[in-house]
Design a protein around this motif. Sequence first.
Motif, PDB file in Angstrom:
ATOM      1  N   LEU A 184       0.834  -1.197   0.000  1.00  0.00           N
ATOM      2  CA  LEU A 184       0.000   0.000   0.000  1.00  0.00           C
ATOM      3  C   LEU A 184       0.873   1.252   0.000  1.00  0.00           C
ATOM      4  O   LEU A 184       1.934   1.283   0.634  1.00  0.00           O
TER       5      LEU A 184
ATOM      6  N   ARG B 114       0.840   5.774   0.058  1.00  0.00           N
ATOM      7  CA  ARG B 114       0.136   7.009   0.361  1.00  0.00           C
ATOM      8  C   ARG B 114      -0.030   7.818  -0.933  1.00  0.00           C
ATOM      9  O   ARG B 114       0.528   7.455  -1.983  1.00  0.00           O
TER      10      ARG B 114
ATOM     11  N   ALA C 205       3.106   2.776   2.826  1.00  0.00           N
ATOM     12  CA  ALA C 205       2.314   2.930   4.048  1.00  0.00           C
ATOM     13  C   ALA C 205       2.632   1.766   4.973  1.00  0.00           C
ATOM     14  O   ALA C 205       2.415   0.602   4.625  1.00  0.00           O
TER      15      ALA C 205
ATOM     16  N   ILE D  78      -2.985   0.156   9.674  1.00  0.00           N
ATOM     17  CA  ILE D  78      -3.805   0.446   8.499  1.00  0.00           C
ATOM     18  C   ILE D  78      -5.220  -0.038   8.782  1.00  0.00           C
ATOM     19  O   ILE D  78      -5.414  -1.164   9.253  1.00  0.00           O
TER      20      ILE D  78
ATOM     21  N   GLN E  36      -7.154   3.051   4.632  1.00  0.00           N
ATOM     22  CA  GLN E  36      -6.683   4.374   5.009  1.00  0.00           C
ATOM     23  C   GLN E  36      -5.795   4.284   6.232  1.00  0.00           C
ATOM     24  O   GLN E  36      -5.868   3.326   7.019  1.00  0.00           O
ATOM     25  N   GLN E  37      -4.954   5.291   6.366  1.00  0.00           N
ATOM     26  CA  GLN E  37      -4.098   5.413   7.540  1.00  0.00           C
ATOM     27  C   GLN E  37      -4.425   6.750   8.177  1.00  0.00           C
ATOM     28  O   GLN E  37      -4.156   7.808   7.607  1.00  0.00           O
TER      29      GLN E  37
ATOM     30  N   THR F 195      -5.900   9.537   5.909  1.00  0.00           N
ATOM     31  CA  THR F 195      -5.298   9.522   4.579  1.00  0.00           C
ATOM     32  C   THR F 195      -5.718   8.279   3.801  1.00  0.00           C
ATOM     33  O   THR F 195      -5.427   7.153   4.249  1.00  0.00           O
TER      34      THR F 195
ATOM     35  N   LEU G 237      -5.477   5.342   1.084  1.00  0.00           N
ATOM     36  CA  LEU G 237      -4.341   4.634   0.506  1.00  0.00           C
ATOM     37  C   LEU G 237      -4.756   3.920  -0.773  1.00  0.00           C
ATOM     38  O   LEU G 237      -5.937   3.675  -1.004  1.00  0.00           O
ATOM     39  N   ARG G 238      -3.753   3.611  -1.591  1.00  0.00           N
ATOM     40  CA  ARG G 238      -4.005   2.832  -2.797  1.00  0.00           C
ATOM     41  C   ARG G 238      -2.970   1.714  -2.889  1.00  0.00           C
ATOM     42  O   ARG G 238      -1.959   1.719  -2.192  1.00  0.00           O
TER      43      ARG G 238
END
Length: 373
Positions: free
Chosen positions: A93, A95, A101, A105, A144-145, A148, A150-151
């Motif tokens: 993952l 950011r 990342a 998570i 997400q974190q 934020t 994530l992808r």
Amino acid sequence: MSINSLYVAGGVAVLLLFGACTKQLKNDLSDPSDPSKNLVANGVAAPDPDGSKLHTFLRANGPAYETYTVNLQENASFTTKGGRKYTIYRNSLVRPDGSPATGPITFTVKEISNAAGMIFADRPTATNTGAPLESFGEFFVAAQQGATPLRLRKDSAINVQAPAKVGDQRVPMWNGDTSITINTTGYNYVNQLITLSTTISANKGVDWQQVTNPASAYALFDGTNGTLNFRLDSLIKWTNCDRLMSLPNPKTTVLAYFSSNYNPATGTSFGGEEPTMLYFKPTGINSIIKFYNTIFTPPAGFEGFLSYQNAIPVGQKGTFLAISSIGGQFYAEQKTVTIGAPAPGTNYTTVTFNPAPVSASTLVSLITSMNTK
């Protein structure tokens, strides 16, 4: 979602192309980029209040999101309530700036595994050409974190292991998005193609396209433990593990007439919030087909929907569920039928509905009962 050009009779084109967009977080996660929130500003009719009421009700009673937090200092996994195991690999993952990342998570997951869930979530199973699919599960995953999003890093994926009973060694995978199209061509109550200067809504619920990435194109069945194993190579997008149904019989076009309690706002509803809806479940198959094309210029008693042209097998047994929302009241009718051949001199088959008033709890029960049809 895409909204195509509106063509006025006589060939004059009025451009209403607003571009393509993703709607998968619609309503559930309050995606601020949801373009349906901006339809009024773009000159398109606002969602019908009866349609909004119906779809809010359906979502509230449908499959819920599940959340899981893992630590990606190393490889990690979690298992959902449905028994599906998700494995995420370290550094898979990233950011928004492309940096890896790591650390805690949070994953948000929604799984749809049966016919009722497909109706509640408006996620039917059919290809973009109308071919019906038998589903082994529909999946949505976001990560997400903190705040934020994530992808997945390019060429990375989340591995999923899902309990399943299948005879095939591999099952195709499909990615899905919601699609809305505006045009002025359609079929009238005797299945004739006509062109008008008015607009209609074609709300598929989801538009499935077969995955083309070879590494993620199929779920592989492991007979030693009875699981389907596949890769999710993107986030914030619906993924479907489905096989095409084997339907050898001759096909017909089905026109569904509502003799009463059809909300006329259905033909001009946008954003997937139609106040009248129609679903069909083939008997004994985990599949839901949504009839979303509205009949053009119908006389009284012939309002309703039609299937894709020549898409429904003659002799197919199944159960329809017709739902309407009118003036704060829900209406519904469940009808089990065997699709008949067209009458002599016609190229379509008809089914007629007369939805009756139902309570909210009765509507939930009717939808839930579709699992056993």
